[in-house]
Design a protein around this motif. Sequence first.
Motif, mmCIF file in Angstrom:
data_model
loop_
_atom_site.group_PDB
_atom_site.id
_atom_site.type_symbol
_atom_site.label_atom_id
_atom_site.label_comp_id
_atom_site.label_asym_id
_atom_site.label_seq_id
_atom_site.Cartn_x
_atom_site.Cartn_y
_atom_site.Cartn_z
ATOM 1 N N THR A 110 0.810 -1.225 0.000
ATOM 2 C CA THR A 110 0.000 0.000 0.000
ATOM 3 C C THR A 110 0.843 1.275 0.000
ATOM 4 O O THR A 110 0.302 2.361 0.198
ATOM 5 C CB THR A 110 -0.963 0.003 1.209
ATOM 6 O OG1 THR A 110 -0.212 -0.143 2.411
ATOM 7 C CG2 THR A 110 -1.991 -1.098 1.096
ATOM 8 N N ILE A 111 2.126 1.164 -0.236
ATOM 9 C CA ILE A 111 2.997 2.345 -0.271
ATOM 10 C C ILE A 111 2.565 3.374 -1.330
ATOM 11 O O ILE A 111 2.595 4.572 -1.051
ATOM 12 C CB ILE A 111 4.481 1.941 -0.420
ATOM 13 C CG1 ILE A 111 4.971 1.344 0.903
ATOM 14 C CG2 ILE A 111 5.347 3.128 -0.816
ATOM 15 C CD1 ILE A 111 6.379 0.806 0.868
ATOM 16 N N PRO A 112 2.130 2.977 -2.534
ATOM 17 C CA PRO A 112 1.687 4.001 -3.493
ATOM 18 C C PRO A 112 0.531 4.855 -2.955
ATOM 19 O O PRO A 112 0.476 6.054 -3.225
ATOM 20 C CB PRO A 112 1.249 3.187 -4.713
ATOM 21 C CG PRO A 112 2.018 1.910 -4.620
ATOM 22 C CD PRO A 112 2.162 1.644 -3.157
ATOM 23 N N TRP A 113 -0.363 4.269 -2.195
ATOM 24 C CA TRP A 113 -1.460 5.025 -1.605
ATOM 25 C C TRP A 113 -0.953 5.923 -0.481
ATOM 26 O O TRP A 113 -1.439 7.015 -0.293
ATOM 27 C CB TRP A 113 -2.551 4.088 -1.086
ATOM 28 C CG TRP A 113 -3.268 3.390 -2.188
ATOM 29 C CD1 TRP A 113 -4.276 3.896 -2.945
ATOM 30 C CD2 TRP A 113 -3.017 2.085 -2.674
ATOM 31 N NE1 TRP A 113 -4.663 2.961 -3.879
ATOM 32 C CE2 TRP A 113 -3.907 1.841 -3.732
ATOM 33 C CE3 TRP A 113 -2.119 1.079 -2.327
ATOM 34 C CZ2 TRP A 113 -3.941 0.647 -4.435
ATOM 35 C CZ3 TRP A 113 -2.156 -0.110 -3.027
ATOM 36 C CH2 TRP A 113 -3.058 -0.315 -4.064
ATOM 37 N N GLY A 114 0.048 5.463 0.250
ATOM 38 C CA GLY A 114 0.655 6.299 1.287
ATOM 39 C C GLY A 114 1.327 7.525 0.691
ATOM 40 O O GLY A 114 1.196 8.635 1.208
ATOM 41 N N ILE A 115 2.015 7.334 -0.420
ATOM 42 C CA ILE A 115 2.655 8.468 -1.097
ATOM 43 C C ILE A 115 1.604 9.445 -1.609
ATOM 44 O O ILE A 115 1.763 10.666 -1.491
ATOM 45 C CB ILE A 115 3.572 7.964 -2.232
ATOM 46 C CG1 ILE A 115 4.768 7.222 -1.627
ATOM 47 C CG2 ILE A 115 4.042 9.103 -3.115
ATOM 48 C CD1 ILE A 115 5.612 6.463 -2.622
ATOM 49 N N ALA A 116 0.507 8.923 -2.154
ATOM 50 C CA ALA A 116 -0.581 9.796 -2.603
ATOM 51 C C ALA A 116 -1.163 10.573 -1.423
ATOM 52 O O ALA A 116 -1.499 11.750 -1.548
ATOM 53 C CB ALA A 116 -1.672 8.973 -3.287
ATOM 54 N N SER A 117 -1.264 9.927 -0.283
ATOM 55 C CA SER A 117 -1.787 10.601 0.906
ATOM 56 C C SER A 117 -0.854 11.728 1.358
ATOM 57 O O SER A 117 -1.325 12.805 1.734
ATOM 58 C CB SER A 117 -1.975 9.588 2.036
ATOM 59 O OG SER A 117 -2.565 10.186 3.150
ATOM 60 N N PHE A 118 0.449 11.508 1.313
ATOM 61 C CA PHE A 118 1.401 12.566 1.677
ATOM 62 C C PHE A 118 1.317 13.732 0.695
ATOM 63 O O PHE A 118 1.410 14.897 1.083
ATOM 64 C CB PHE A 118 2.827 12.023 1.721
ATOM 65 C CG PHE A 118 3.071 11.020 2.818
ATOM 66 C CD1 PHE A 118 2.501 11.177 4.067
ATOM 67 C CD2 PHE A 118 3.870 9.918 2.589
ATOM 68 C CE1 PHE A 118 2.732 10.256 5.075
ATOM 69 C CE2 PHE A 118 4.103 8.988 3.587
ATOM 70 C CZ PHE A 118 3.531 9.158 4.834
#
Length: 133
Positions: A34-42
């Motif tokens: 889920t790192i791509p979603w975490g980056i989008a959240s940042f």
Amino acid sequence: MRTLLNIIWLVLSGFWLFLGYLLAGVILCIFVITIPWGIASFRIANYALWPFGRTIVSKPTAGAGSFLGNVLWVIFAGWWLALGHIISGVALFVTIIGIPLAIADFKMIPISLMPLGKEIVPTQRGAFDPVAS
């Protein structure tokens, strides 16, 4: 004017929305998948902190992967981040000075629900965008 609106925004709701997106990003970065979603959240957290003077545009190269990623995003994080925008927007709408900020808050709901396939860019000088003016 953008700086004044951003400062008022930061004090009234921007900081709290920033913390919500930051928390979602940290939680989503715990699992490798889920790192791509975490980056989008940042990325959205930065936008939620200082939104005036920037706008959201669709990436022309976004495809089916972005759509599928957005479906998963809505399930895991998007719905409660959008709920945060709705709650803060309604609270801002109660005050006279907060009405333009509430409108900007409501305009952030689509990116809080579907951030993949979108890009945050500076607005052009002289162009009218209610979120960025």
